[in-house]
Design a protein around this motif. Structure first.
Motif, mmCIF file in Angstrom:
data_model
loop_
_atom_site.group_PDB
_atom_site.id
_atom_site.type_symbol
_atom_site.label_atom_id
_atom_site.label_comp_id
_atom_site.label_asym_id
_atom_site.label_seq_id
_atom_site.Cartn_x
_atom_site.Cartn_y
_atom_site.Cartn_z
ATOM 1 N N LEU A 51 4.042 -2.197 7.401
ATOM 2 C CA LEU A 51 5.168 -3.121 7.210
ATOM 3 C C LEU A 51 5.557 -3.205 5.738
ATOM 4 O O LEU A 51 6.748 -3.267 5.410
ATOM 5 N N ARG A 52 4.565 -3.202 4.872
ATOM 6 C CA ARG A 52 4.870 -3.221 3.437
ATOM 7 C C ARG A 52 5.673 -1.977 3.043
ATOM 8 O O ARG A 52 6.656 -2.077 2.292
ATOM 9 N N LYS A 53 5.255 -0.832 3.546
ATOM 10 C CA LYS A 53 5.973 0.405 3.244
ATOM 11 C C LYS A 53 7.402 0.351 3.773
ATOM 12 O O LYS A 53 8.355 0.739 3.081
ATOM 13 N N MET A 54 7.556 -0.160 4.991
ATOM 14 C CA MET A 54 8.896 -0.308 5.565
ATOM 15 C C MET A 54 9.758 -1.211 4.692
ATOM 16 O O MET A 54 10.940 -0.928 4.442
ATOM 17 N N GLY A 55 9.172 -2.305 4.221
ATOM 18 C CA GLY A 55 9.916 -3.247 3.399
ATOM 19 C C GLY A 55 10.297 -2.677 2.055
ATOM 20 O O GLY A 55 11.395 -2.942 1.540
ATOM 21 N N GLU A 56 9.418 -1.885 1.469
ATOM 22 C CA GLU A 56 9.714 -1.286 0.165
ATOM 23 C C GLU A 56 10.828 -0.248 0.273
ATOM 24 O O GLU A 56 11.618 -0.069 -0.658
ATOM 25 N N GLU A 57 10.897 0.407 1.430
ATOM 26 C CA GLU A 57 11.947 1.415 1.623
ATOM 27 C C GLU A 57 13.321 0.773 1.742
ATOM 28 O O GLU A 57 14.308 1.268 1.183
ATOM 29 N N LYS A 58 13.419 -0.346 2.463
ATOM 30 C CA LYS A 58 14.712 -0.995 2.723
ATOM 31 C C LYS A 58 14.952 -2.253 1.885
ATOM 32 O O LYS A 58 16.042 -2.835 1.950
ATOM 33 N N LYS A 59 13.918 -2.672 1.138
ATOM 34 C CA LYS A 59 14.018 -3.890 0.324
ATOM 35 C C LYS A 59 14.329 -5.123 1.173
ATOM 36 O O LYS A 59 15.051 -6.031 0.742
ATOM 37 N N ASP A 60 13.755 -5.176 2.378
ATOM 38 C CA ASP A 60 14.045 -6.308 3.258
ATOM 39 C C ASP A 60 12.791 -7.033 3.763
ATOM 40 O O ASP A 60 12.884 -7.969 4.546
ATOM 41 N N MET A 61 11.603 -6.594 3.323
ATOM 42 C CA MET A 61 10.357 -7.260 3.699
ATOM 43 C C MET A 61 9.392 -7.239 2.519
ATOM 44 O O MET A 61 9.257 -6.215 1.845
ATOM 45 N N ILE A 62 8.735 -8.358 2.288
ATOM 46 C CA ILE A 62 7.603 -8.421 1.351
ATOM 47 C C ILE A 62 6.453 -9.040 2.147
ATOM 48 O O ILE A 62 6.516 -10.211 2.520
#
Length: 376
Positions: free
Chosen positions: A129-140
């Motif tokens: 989830l962290r990786k997903m968030g870093e890619e789209k800038k929508d999750m920390i």
């Protein structure tokens, strides 16, 4: 410098207790950020100790992606704590969409897994989830673990806490760790904000570790997926703690011998000298270079404090049966536990590990010159 405050109590407390202690010590931090770690939760979470809790900051789009991700795996929401925030944040605090605290039911397919298997999967999901968030800038994503909540934000700690309404009755814990000030060696990044967490272990640090690069490289070479991230040179303290207790099978007293081993002459005179000599040699790349004061929490809800040899960062432990606190300054203790016996306050020196166990009855002091309980 940063300022640290941690408290362990038999009765659940509001995180505002720790925030207010940081505010008393505000001359020692610059008010640029705050991190909170809560465990042994009270309130509505008291009856769901085994349910994994996801903590983080999301955009509206990020929440939709999260929901799709979790539903595909089979996680269903068990309880969520809704944080409604004012449209206009205080000065210095970024505008956010959603601060998420959500407990989940495990998928049916996980029912036959061992605890270790579940925990390994939870860690990998958090990292994904962290990786997903870093890619789209929508999750920390700060944590995904049973009985744990983490909150981090840029801005003055007290202003952030009031903005988020952290004095709510459904946000209580028996163990609270808080740090004021962002990481100072890198650009402001919430993943660089203390405390750090990995599979039940958490630490926060006041100081800097110039041995960061060789330590990071050693941990990464252990081929464990959780040894990653490293936006802060202090994150390695959590990972060394995890490595010491889970990979080497040692204890909290030995942790001090790994990060700050005795000098060779002292090792020769030590009752466990042969063991410590081999430990120092095999783990030499995990030796830190400070100054550092480290406060940490273990899976059994113990709290501890250690100092490095330079002893240039303040730290004090005090309290009374049922409630003890670890603070960068005595004024933090005075603000939260004024009715303690102050003559029993203890300031750990470079050989000491100060520990308050899960029974919360006393402060135990372990010195590196003493025999190791694990080897008796």
């Amino acid at each position: 410098m940063c300022r640290l405050f941690a408290i362990t109590s038999k009765d659940p407390l509001s995180p505002m207790v720790a925030i207010e202690a940081l505010d008393v010590m505000r001359e020692g931090h610059d008010g640029s950020g705050v991190g909170l770690f809560l465990r042994d939760l009270g309130g509505p979470f008291d009856d769901m100790k085994d349910a994994p809790i996801l903590s983080g900051i999301f955009t509206e789009k990020g929440i939709r992606r999260l929901d799709g991700f979790m539903m595909e795996i089979g996680f269903m929401t068990k309880y969520k704590l809704s944080i409604k925030i004012p449209k206009t944040p205080p000065p210095g605090v970024p505008k956010r969409d959603i601060y998420l605290i959500r407990a989940y039911e495990y998928p049916e397919e996980w029912e036959d897994l061992t605890s270790d298997e579940k925990y390994s999967r939870l860690m990998n999901m958090r990292l994904e989830l962290r990786k997903m968030g870093e890619e789209k800038k929508d999750m920390i994503v700060f944590s995904f673990w049973p009985d744990v909540i983490m909150i981090k934000e840029i801005g003055d700690p007290l202003s952030v806490a009031r903005h988020l309404g952290l004095d709510r009755k459904d946000l209580m814990a028996r163990v609270v760790m808080a740090q004021g000030r962002q990481n100072t060696n890198y650009a402001i990044n919430l993943y660089a904000c203390h405390p750090f967490f990995l599979e039940g272990f958490s630490t926060m640090t006041n100081g800097e570790n110039t041995a960061f690069i060789p330590i990071k490289e050693y941990l990464i070479s252990r081929d464990f997926h959780g040894y990653t991230g490293y936006q802060s040179d202090s994150e390695i303290f959590t990972h060394i703690l995890h490595y010491t207790l889970t990979k080497l099978g040692l204890d909290i007293q030995t942790y001090k011998h790994i990060i700050t081993p005795l000098q060779d002459k002292s090792i020769e005179a030590h009752p466990n000298g042969n063991f410590l000599k081999h430990l120092k040699h095999s783990c030499r790349r995990l030796i830190i270079d400070g100054p550092n004061c480290v406060i940490g929490s273990l899976p059994d809800h113990s709290l501890f404090m250690v100092q490095d040899r330079k002893k240039l960062r303040p730290g004090v432990v005090g309290g009374r049966p049922g409630m003890f606190a670890f603070s960068s300054e005595v004024c933090g203790l005075d603000a939260v536990i004024p009715d303690r016996d102050k003559s029993k306050d203890f300031q750990p020196m470079h050989l000491d590990t100060a520990i308050v166990g899960p029974d919360r009855q006393e402060v135990s002091i372990c010195r590196q010159t003493e025999p190791l309980p694990l080897l008796r």
